[in-house]
Structures are given as structure tokens and as C-alpha cells.
Design a protein around this motif. Structure first.
Motif: not given
Ligand code: SAM
Length: 280
Positions: A32-38, A61-65, A82-84, A108-111, A125-127
Motif C-alpha cells: 500500500l506504499g505506506q511510509n508514515f510521517l511522525f 487522500i491516504g491518511p494512514g494512522p 479517504i483511506e484504503r 475505499g480506493d481514492a481512484l 495527500a502523502n501518497l
Molecule cells: N498520510 C500518512 C502520513 O503522512 O503519515 C500516510 C502516508 S502513506 C505514504 C500513504 C497512505 O495512502 C497509506 O495509509 C495507504 O494505505 C494509503 N493509500 C494507498 N493507496 C491508496 C488508495 N488508492 N486510496 C486511498 N488510500 C490509499
């Protein structure tokens, strides 16, 4: 405990993000391309890029935690996120409770999913790279303009960010630059070191800020896209070779006095727009 936060109505103190991640078992998923910012200071800096957010609508888009989400909420934004990854939803629900009426989370999937927000709203977004680029092309493409969004604040790999803001004559200049600049102002707002992310990605990142501008008259977005696709599809070739398959393109170059022995990367955004206008 009641904690006051600038521009927002945060009801409860929030636990550190790392604790939230551990408690909800949110190990970063590569798929899911997860790289979190703290880093809160960095997150507040990113949330400040769109400008004053107190009371403003934001689509994240993609709030993650929820690190960036927290910063947006602290700034007083009303966030639709929107978070997948369903694993993140309980952590985001806690955030929604701490900031009543400020956060709506859509799984859901933002796409694919609709957000249902009436504009204007900022997009932040951080995606992952592939999702971010696909959404970016969708937000900036299309015939309908101005868009409902009033700004884009998006984290990309630095190399992609440089392609978005590139000037003619540089190797980074191409379709993405023309798309981002012909009816918008795009700037590289912040470079982010890879070590800021957990886990750190292989490459550096940068935040791009885009604001829509007036669309030049008489130009079809689809035609401009076809033109740049042809021109940059064979970027090392002269225009007389690369765009010859596009009916009327060589005549348009002649009419505008654009030398057909030039290569695509030497044409300014205004020149591409002028040729596309002739063809539209
Ligand atoms: N926003 C957070 C941060 O900055 O720490 C998380 C960033 S992480 C790089 C990307 C986030 O996008 C993850 O939580 C991932 O699950 C979500 N994600 C990836 N593909 C997605 C999609 N198609 N639709 C919605 N969210 C998606």
C-alpha cells in the motif's frame, strides 16, 4: 482533559502516533506504499502550505494512522479523508472523536470512490507514487475548468516533483510539466528527507503546491494532451518527425512561426498551448 488547539476544537489529548500505531498493529504495508510521517513540526509545515485552513474544507487522500490529518485538524480544517487500508480506521475513528464534527473518514480506493464534497476544497495527500500520479493527472486533466478544488498540496518522490515544476530546456521537462503549468501555478513547496519517513523510502521526497489559474481560451485539454503525448513520446526527435502523425500539427507550427526542427523540450508551455489552440 480539555486541550485547546489553535483554530480547532480538540476535545481530548492525543496519544503519540507511534503509540497509536503499536496499539492498532499498523505495521507499514509495502503493497500500500505506506511510509508514515511522525514529526509534528514537519506535519504542521505541510499543513500550512495550502494557507489558512481554519474552517476550510480539505480532502485528504491516504491518511494512514493520521499524522497529517492531525496537523490539518489542528489548523482548524474540516477534513474528509479517504483511506484504503481498513486497519487504519479505528485509529482514525479516535481522531474523529477528539475533533468532533471536523473529520469524516471514507474507506475505499481514492481512484474509485466518490467523496461527495461540494467545492471549494483543498486537496492534501502523502501518497504512494503510482496512486499520487494517477490522481494528479485526473485532477489536472479534463475539459471542465476551473476545478472544484482550490489547491493541491501533494507529496511526491523528489524526481516526480521536479518533473511537475520543470522549466523548458531541462531534462525533467515533459508532459507532466505542461499539464501542471498550462492553467495552474505549480511550485516545489518543501523538500522532505527520506529519513523523515517510517520506514524511510529509497528516494527523497518533495511537496508540490498547485493553484488553478484562468484557462487560456479556445484550447481543448484533450488536444493539448495529444500534442504533448506525440511531442514528448519521441523527445529526442525534431518536431517535424514527432508530431507529424497529428493532423494539422505541422501546418500549425508553420503558421505560428515555430521552427519544426526544434525538439519538444525547447517549446515553452505557452507555445504548446498556442499549437493546441490551432488544432482545437
Ligand atoms: N498520510 C500518512 C502520513 O503522512 O503519515 C500516510 C502516508 S502513506 C505514504 C500513504 C497512505 O495512502 C497509506 O495509509 C495507504 O494505505 C494509503 N493509500 C494507498 N493507496 C491508496 C488508495 N488508492 N486510496 C486511498 N488510500 C490509499
Amino acid at each position: 482533559m480539555c486541550v485547546a488547539a489553535t483554530g480547532s476544537a480538540q476535545l481530548t489529548a492525543l496519544p503519540p502516533l507511534r503509540e497509536v500505531i503499536a496499539r492498532h498493529g499498523l505495521s507499514a504495508s509495502k503493497a500500500l506504499g505506506q511510509n508514515f510521517l511522525f514529526d509534528e513540526q514537519l506535519l504542521d509545515k505541510i499543513a500550512a502550505i495550502p494557507g489558512e485552513l481554519d474552517g476550510a474544507q480539505v480532502l485528504e487522500i491516504g491518511p494512514g494512522p493520521g499524522g497529517l490529518t492531525r496537523a490539518l485538524l489542528r489548523a482548524g480544517a474540516r477534513v474528509t479523508a479517504i483511506e484504503r487500508d481498513a486497519r487504519c480506521l479505528p485509529a482514525l475513528a479516535e481522531l474523529a472523536e477528539a475533533f468532533p464534527d471536523q473529520l469524516l473518514v471514507i474507506e475505499g480506493d481514492a481512484l474509485k470512490v466518490a467523496h461527495g464534497i461540494d467545492g471549494p476544497f483543498h486537496i492534501v495527500a502523502n501518497l504512494p507514487y503510482n496512486v499520487g500520479t494517477a490522481l494528479f493527472v485526473g485532477w489536472l486533466g479534463g475539459e471542465s475548468w476551473p476545478p472544484q478544488w482550490s489547491s493541491l498540496t501533494l507529496m511526491f518522490q523528489q524526481e516526480v516533483a521536479q518533473r511537475i515544476v520543470a522549466a523548458p530546456g531541462s531534462s525533467a521537462y515533459g508532459r507532466l510539466a505542461v499539464l501542471a503549468q498550462w492553467r495552474s501555478a505549480a511550485r516545489l513547496a518543501l523538500k522532505v528527507h527520506r529519513s523523515a519517513f517510517t520506514p524511510p523510502p529509497k528516494v527523497m521526497s518533495a511537496v508540490v503546491h498547485v493553484i488553478p489559474q484562468t484557462m487560456p481560451e479556445g484550447v481543448s485539454a484533450r488536444m493539448l494532451e495529444r500534442l504533448t503525448e506525440a511531442a514528448f513520446g519521441q523527445r529526442r526527435k525534431m518536431l517535424r518527425q514527432s508530431v507529424k502523425g497529428l493532423p494539422g500539427a505541422l501546418a500549425a507550427l508553420g503558421k505560428l512561426g515555430i521552427d519544426e526542427t526544434r525538439r519538444a523540450e525547447t517549446l515553452g508551455v505557452g507555445e504548446f498551448v498556442a499549437v493546441a489552440r490551432e488544432l482545437s
